[in-house]
Enzyme design. Structure first.
Site, mmCIF file in Angstrom:
data_model
loop_
_atom_site.group_PDB
_atom_site.id
_atom_site.type_symbol
_atom_site.label_atom_id
_atom_site.label_comp_id
_atom_site.label_asym_id
_atom_site.label_seq_id
_atom_site.Cartn_x
_atom_site.Cartn_y
_atom_site.Cartn_z
ATOM 1 N N GLU A 101 28.441 14.568 21.898
ATOM 2 C CA GLU A 101 28.722 13.301 21.330
ATOM 3 C C GLU A 101 27.594 12.337 21.092
ATOM 4 O O GLU A 101 26.330 12.488 21.658
ATOM 5 C CB GLU A 101 29.563 12.659 22.231
ATOM 6 N N CYS A 114 22.497 6.488 19.345
ATOM 7 C CA CYS A 114 22.056 7.025 20.793
ATOM 8 C C CYS A 114 22.433 8.649 20.849
ATOM 9 O O CYS A 114 23.665 8.996 20.287
ATOM 10 C CB CYS A 114 23.242 6.511 21.856
ATOM 11 N N CYS A 121 24.706 18.644 31.011
ATOM 12 C CA CYS A 121 23.325 18.364 31.834
ATOM 13 C C CYS A 121 23.345 18.856 32.964
ATOM 14 O O CYS A 121 24.486 19.043 33.831
ATOM 15 C CB CYS A 121 23.310 16.821 31.922
ATOM 16 N N CYS A 125 23.617 13.573 38.328
ATOM 17 C CA CYS A 125 23.663 12.275 38.837
ATOM 18 C C CYS A 125 25.194 12.004 39.085
ATOM 19 O O CYS A 125 26.096 12.443 38.467
ATOM 20 C CB CYS A 125 23.233 11.080 37.982
ATOM 21 N N CYS A 128 27.520 10.025 36.737
ATOM 22 C CA CYS A 128 27.631 10.294 35.206
ATOM 23 C C CYS A 128 28.480 11.223 34.880
ATOM 24 O O CYS A 128 28.412 12.338 35.487
ATOM 25 C CB CYS A 128 26.310 10.609 34.944
ATOM 26 N N GLY A 168 22.729 14.757 28.501
ATOM 27 C CA GLY A 168 21.443 15.578 28.779
ATOM 28 C C GLY A 168 20.303 14.881 29.224
ATOM 29 O O GLY A 168 20.182 13.602 29.269
ATOM 30 N N CYS A 342 28.264 7.688 28.865
ATOM 31 C CA CYS A 342 27.754 8.991 28.474
ATOM 32 C C CYS A 342 28.715 10.043 28.977
ATOM 33 O O CYS A 342 29.334 9.991 30.096
ATOM 34 C CB CYS A 342 26.703 9.033 29.583
#
Ligand code: SAH
Length: 355
Positions: A101, A114, A121, A125, A128, A168, A342
């Site tokens: 995306e 962005c 990823c 976190c 996220c 990522g 994200c």
């Protein structure tokens, strides 16, 4: 000598990933003059998706390029535009079927993109969405550039700034990301000024140091989210490997090497990291540094149960930092109605049962 099978199975080079020099070498290897390579590079960076659009090249050269290289490396499979602002979120399908995306944001001073740097990823976190299903693979420089070219094609306007803040961890894909920075800022390409690019990292210390050595003029943004090791390790597992003090040291080095102010991103999560004492600790840690703090009320992610801090807490946090002399802004929320946080759109796409 390579066997024909080896040649047949070797992946074709991706034109969007090649430097001018590499494009010229390939052009010469295909039996064409050097200046033809410059023409190819220019077409690639104009975002063409088909060799037939390269109208100043001979038919036979175009055929050779089509036979030996890959030009188009993604297709837009979904686009959602916010009704609150003009933010558009795109889902792109890569040639291997993976989905990433990217977001297009319209500001007074121009269009910002962005971009994602990996499929998924692996940083883990807790707030996220990009990391929930782990990392699938790195993106190539050409796939990062491709998102930018497609956003220009689809939006019909030049992108004037780039933030590497999509899915990522850019410093977990150092070589392709730095190649992208060089491609996008190249004189013969988009000529995007490095000062108009921001790389955001969760704080991979050796990566920050290696980036400082490159002496680019890009802005380094570091996702801090807490100035205390215990809390930061809870939110960001990477902190167990690279604690806060090490991150600050590497960032100071970055500021020294490049003369660029470092941005610290701080997502405010209700009851987790938004208390007065946490603002004061952050202010103390940042005192005297060439830096800027960007406060972001966290985008709630249902899977994690985190809620955004109240407007009042955000205001208080921001005022405490400002009073301590730390330059602070609160990020304007864009595209909140289109899952622009994200990884949220990709995640909902992947979770959808197949029709
Ligand atoms: N891996 C890089 C870049 C991608 S994330 C990094 O960690 O910086 C881009 C930014 O969005 C980071 O600051 C990240 O911490 C933040 N972010 C991720 N999920 C978020 C959420 N739910 N709400 C607010 N910010 C979020």
């Amino acid at each position: 000598m390579k066997s024909s099978i080896e040649i047949m199975t070797k992946a074709k080079p991706e034109l969007r990933s090649m430097t001018l020099q590499e494009t010229i070498q390939l052009t010469e290897a295909l039996g064409e003059k050097k200046f033809r390579g410059r023409q190819v590079y220019a077409w690639v960076h104009r975002g063409v998706k088909n060799f037939d659009e390269m109208t100043d090249l001979s038919q036979s050269f175009r055929q050779k390029l089509a036979q030996h290289t890959v030009l188009d490396n993604m297709k837009c499979v979904d686009a959602l535009t916010s009704s609150n602002d003009q933010t558009t979120k795109y889902l792109f399908k890569l040639n291997d079927g993976n989905v990433i995306e990217s977001v297009r944001m319209v500001y007074r001073h121009g269009v910002s993109a962005c971009l994602s740097t990996q499929v998924g990823c692996r940083m883990g976190c807790t707030f996220c969405a990009s990391t929930i299903d782990g990392m699938v693979r790195n993106l190539s420089a050409g796939e990062i550039l491709g998102q930018l070219l497609e956003i220009q094609n689809l939006g019909g306007a030049r992108v004037s700034s780039v933030v590497l803040m999509g899915s990522g961890e850019p410093l977990d894909n150092f070589d392709e990301v730095t190649k992208f920075i060089e491609l996008a800022s190249s004189e013969e390409g988009l000529k995007l000024g490095q000062r108009h690019m921001t790389l955001s990292t969760c704080g991979i210390v050796p990566g920050i140091r290696a980036l400082a050595k490159k002496r680019y003029q890009i802005t380094l943004a570091v996702s801090l989210h807490s100035a205390e090791d215990a809390k930061r390790s809870e939110l960001m597992p990477v902190n167990r490997k690279y604690p806060v003090s090490e991150v600050f040291k590497a960032c100071d080095e970055y500021a020294n090497e490049t003369g660029r102010r470092v941005t610290y991103e701080y997502a405010l999560i209700k009851g987790e990291n938004d208390r007065e004492e946490e603002a004061l600790k952050l202010a103390k840690a940042l005192k005297g540094k060439l830096c800027h703090v960007n406060l972001i009320p966290v985008n709630p992610v249902a899977e994690r149960g985190y809620k955004a801090s109240s407007d009042l807490s955000v205001k208080r946090f921001s005022e405490l930092l400002k009073r301590s002399g730390i330059e602070t802004t609160v990020r304007r929320e864009l595209g909140s109605d289109i899952n622009a946080a994200c990884g949220q759109l990709r995640k909902s796409y992947l979770d959808e049962p197949e029709a």
